[in-house]
Design a protein around this motif. Sequence first.
Motif, mmCIF file in Angstrom:
data_model
loop_
_atom_site.group_PDB
_atom_site.id
_atom_site.type_symbol
_atom_site.label_atom_id
_atom_site.label_comp_id
_atom_site.label_asym_id
_atom_site.label_seq_id
_atom_site.Cartn_x
_atom_site.Cartn_y
_atom_site.Cartn_z
ATOM 1 N N VAL A 7 -51.704 52.224 49.461
ATOM 2 C CA VAL A 7 -51.093 53.545 49.326
ATOM 3 C C VAL A 7 -52.188 54.557 49.633
ATOM 4 O O VAL A 7 -53.166 54.676 48.888
ATOM 5 N N ALA A 8 -52.026 55.263 50.753
ATOM 6 C CA ALA A 8 -53.016 56.247 51.186
ATOM 7 C C ALA A 8 -52.668 57.616 50.628
ATOM 8 O O ALA A 8 -51.504 58.008 50.594
ATOM 9 N N THR A 9 -53.679 58.341 50.202
ATOM 10 C CA THR A 9 -53.548 59.724 49.764
ATOM 11 C C THR A 9 -54.227 60.581 50.823
ATOM 12 O O THR A 9 -55.343 60.275 51.246
ATOM 13 N N TYR A 10 -53.544 61.650 51.251
ATOM 14 C CA TYR A 10 -54.099 62.460 52.337
ATOM 15 C C TYR A 10 -53.703 63.921 52.202
ATOM 16 O O TYR A 10 -52.741 64.260 51.512
ATOM 17 N N THR A 11 -54.462 64.770 52.864
ATOM 18 C CA THR A 11 -54.071 66.163 53.025
ATOM 19 C C THR A 11 -53.630 66.325 54.472
ATOM 20 O O THR A 11 -53.918 65.480 55.317
ATOM 21 N N TYR A 12 -52.935 67.408 54.735
ATOM 22 C CA TYR A 12 -52.297 67.549 56.039
ATOM 23 C C TYR A 12 -52.484 68.961 56.595
ATOM 24 O O TYR A 12 -52.797 69.909 55.877
ATOM 25 N N LYS A 13 -52.255 69.066 57.895
ATOM 26 C CA LYS A 13 -52.135 70.357 58.586
ATOM 27 C C LYS A 13 -50.652 70.537 58.863
ATOM 28 O O LYS A 13 -49.918 69.555 58.955
ATOM 29 N N VAL A 14 -50.215 71.775 59.003
ATOM 30 C CA VAL A 14 -48.799 72.020 59.242
ATOM 31 C C VAL A 14 -48.622 73.011 60.388
ATOM 32 O O VAL A 14 -49.375 73.972 60.505
ATOM 33 N N LYS A 15 -47.640 72.708 61.232
ATOM 34 C CA LYS A 15 -47.249 73.616 62.307
ATOM 35 C C LYS A 15 -45.805 74.027 62.018
ATOM 36 O O LYS A 15 -44.865 73.334 62.390
ATOM 37 N N PRO A 16 -45.626 75.173 61.323
ATOM 38 C CA PRO A 16 -44.273 75.581 60.943
ATOM 39 C C PRO A 16 -43.548 76.295 62.084
ATOM 40 O O PRO A 16 -44.172 76.915 62.939
ATOM 41 N N ALA A 17 -42.237 76.217 62.060
ATOM 42 C CA ALA A 17 -41.420 77.002 62.984
ATOM 43 C C ALA A 17 -41.609 78.472 62.622
ATOM 44 O O ALA A 17 -41.797 78.823 61.453
ATOM 45 N N ALA A 18 -41.542 79.343 63.621
ATOM 46 C CA ALA A 18 -41.775 80.776 63.403
ATOM 47 C C ALA A 18 -40.834 81.359 62.345
ATOM 48 O O ALA A 18 -41.236 82.225 61.562
ATOM 49 N N ARG A 73 -43.399 75.121 49.669
ATOM 50 C CA ARG A 73 -44.489 74.378 49.012
ATOM 51 C C ARG A 73 -45.338 73.608 50.024
ATOM 52 O O ARG A 73 -46.561 73.603 49.941
ATOM 53 N N ILE A 74 -44.683 72.974 50.984
ATOM 54 C CA ILE A 74 -45.419 72.189 51.976
ATOM 55 C C ILE A 74 -46.261 73.107 52.866
ATOM 56 O O ILE A 74 -47.433 72.815 53.147
ATOM 57 N N ILE A 75 -45.715 74.226 53.297
ATOM 58 C CA ILE A 75 -46.477 75.142 54.148
ATOM 59 C C ILE A 75 -47.665 75.716 53.381
ATOM 60 O O ILE A 75 -48.790 75.747 53.887
ATOM 61 N N ARG A 76 -47.438 76.166 52.162
ATOM 62 C CA ARG A 76 -48.531 76.730 51.359
ATOM 63 C C ARG A 76 -49.580 75.674 51.003
ATOM 64 O O ARG A 76 -50.745 76.002 50.808
ATOM 65 N N GLY A 77 -49.176 74.412 50.933
ATOM 66 C CA GLY A 77 -50.096 73.348 50.518
ATOM 67 C C GLY A 77 -50.950 72.756 51.627
ATOM 68 O O GLY A 77 -51.760 71.864 51.374
ATOM 69 N N ALA A 78 -50.794 73.239 52.856
ATOM 70 C CA ALA A 78 -51.573 72.679 53.973
ATOM 71 C C ALA A 78 -53.063 72.714 53.654
ATOM 72 O O ALA A 78 -53.608 73.726 53.226
ATOM 73 N N LEU A 94 -32.243 68.986 61.237
ATOM 74 C CA LEU A 94 -32.776 70.316 61.471
ATOM 75 C C LEU A 94 -34.143 70.372 60.796
ATOM 76 O O LEU A 94 -34.247 70.165 59.585
ATOM 77 N N CYS A 95 -35.174 70.649 61.580
ATOM 78 C CA CYS A 95 -36.542 70.550 61.068
ATOM 79 C C CYS A 95 -37.257 71.893 61.117
ATOM 80 O O CYS A 95 -37.034 72.704 62.020
ATOM 81 N N ALA A 96 -38.125 72.118 60.135
ATOM 82 C CA ALA A 96 -38.789 73.408 59.953
ATOM 83 C C ALA A 96 -40.276 73.381 60.260
ATOM 84 O O ALA A 96 -40.886 74.442 60.413
ATOM 85 N N ALA A 97 -40.882 72.201 60.335
ATOM 86 C CA ALA A 97 -42.328 72.128 60.549
ATOM 87 C C ALA A 97 -42.708 70.715 60.947
ATOM 88 O O ALA A 97 -41.924 69.778 60.795
ATOM 89 N N HIS A 98 -43.925 70.585 61.453
ATOM 90 C CA HIS A 98 -44.463 69.258 61.762
ATOM 91 C C HIS A 98 -45.826 69.133 61.086
ATOM 92 O O HIS A 98 -46.663 70.036 61.170
ATOM 93 N N LYS A 120 -44.825 60.042 64.434
ATOM 94 C CA LYS A 120 -43.425 59.616 64.484
ATOM 95 C C LYS A 120 -42.566 60.226 63.387
ATOM 96 O O LYS A 120 -41.386 60.494 63.589
ATOM 97 N N ARG A 121 -43.124 60.419 62.198
ATOM 98 C CA ARG A 121 -42.333 60.830 61.037
ATOM 99 C C ARG A 121 -42.869 62.091 60.364
ATOM 100 O O ARG A 121 -42.530 62.358 59.210
ATOM 101 N N GLY A 122 -43.657 62.866 61.052
ATOM 102 C CA GLY A 122 -44.280 64.038 60.438
ATOM 103 C C GLY A 122 -43.439 65.296 60.416
ATOM 104 O O GLY A 122 -43.921 66.344 60.007
ATOM 105 N N ASP A 123 -42.184 65.212 60.865
ATOM 106 C CA ASP A 123 -41.334 66.401 60.847
ATOM 107 C C ASP A 123 -40.818 66.664 59.436
ATOM 108 O O ASP A 123 -40.334 65.763 58.757
ATOM 109 N N LEU A 124 -40.944 67.914 59.009
ATOM 110 C CA LEU A 124 -40.405 68.348 57.723
ATOM 111 C C LEU A 124 -39.003 68.874 58.002
ATOM 112 O O LEU A 124 -38.832 69.924 58.612
ATOM 113 N N CYS A 125 -37.998 68.108 57.592
ATOM 114 C CA CYS A 125 -36.611 68.438 57.918
ATOM 115 C C CYS A 125 -35.850 68.897 56.684
ATOM 116 O O CYS A 125 -36.309 68.725 55.558
ATOM 117 N N LEU A 126 -34.698 69.490 56.923
ATOM 118 C CA LEU A 126 -33.953 70.184 55.876
ATOM 119 C C LEU A 126 -32.749 69.428 55.318
ATOM 120 O O LEU A 126 -31.972 69.998 54.562
#
Length: 194
Positions: A141-152, A168-173, A119-123, A38-44
């Motif tokens: 409070v959960a700590t997690y790592t993530y996968k990212v699907k960036p816009a081209a 930073r978010i894309i490189r940190g996947a 306007l969102c750049a990745a999920h 529901k809230r995983g979009d990385l927006c600008l």
Amino acid sequence: MKRVLCILSVSLLAACTHDPRALNEANLTQALNEYLAKRGDLCLAKSAWPVDVSAAERQAGSRNALQMPVLERLGLAEGTEVADGRRYQLTSTGKAYFLARPAHKRATGNRFSEAPADLCAAHLSLDRLAGWETPAAGHAVATYTYKVKPAAWTVDPEVRAVFPMVDRIIRGAGTLQLKEEFVLGAGGWEALDL
């Protein structure tokens, strides 16, 4: 023998019973997956269009003065000169990344987070649950790592320069750890940010 089978059956049934209110890896993983769906979009933080950039903003090098020309060059926005600067509108390409966002259940106090679209750049999706803390009863409070699907278009070096958090978010996947707060509700664990 019947008694042993009966005890074994009851033990297996008890082991299979799932309590959604229990604080454990399975329940927090499920809650994180629901949250990120529901809230995983990385927006600008570009939720209000048109975006006007005044001559004074351009001279000062404001955030919009740096970012909007890049979005225009990529074909996501189109700019036109106006009396005191430049006005940017989303193009049809840009509108494909202008995503509706579900309303929050609780007020966040953040106008960008509460915007109905952005306007969102990745999920982001869940890579793995790294652990959790319990600061108070009914809270985790959960700590997690993530996968990212960036816009081209996020591979563009200038995008990465003017939107450093996207970079930073894309490189940190897979390695960067994020945190999310959860509350215990009647049906189980739920992200506070829903």
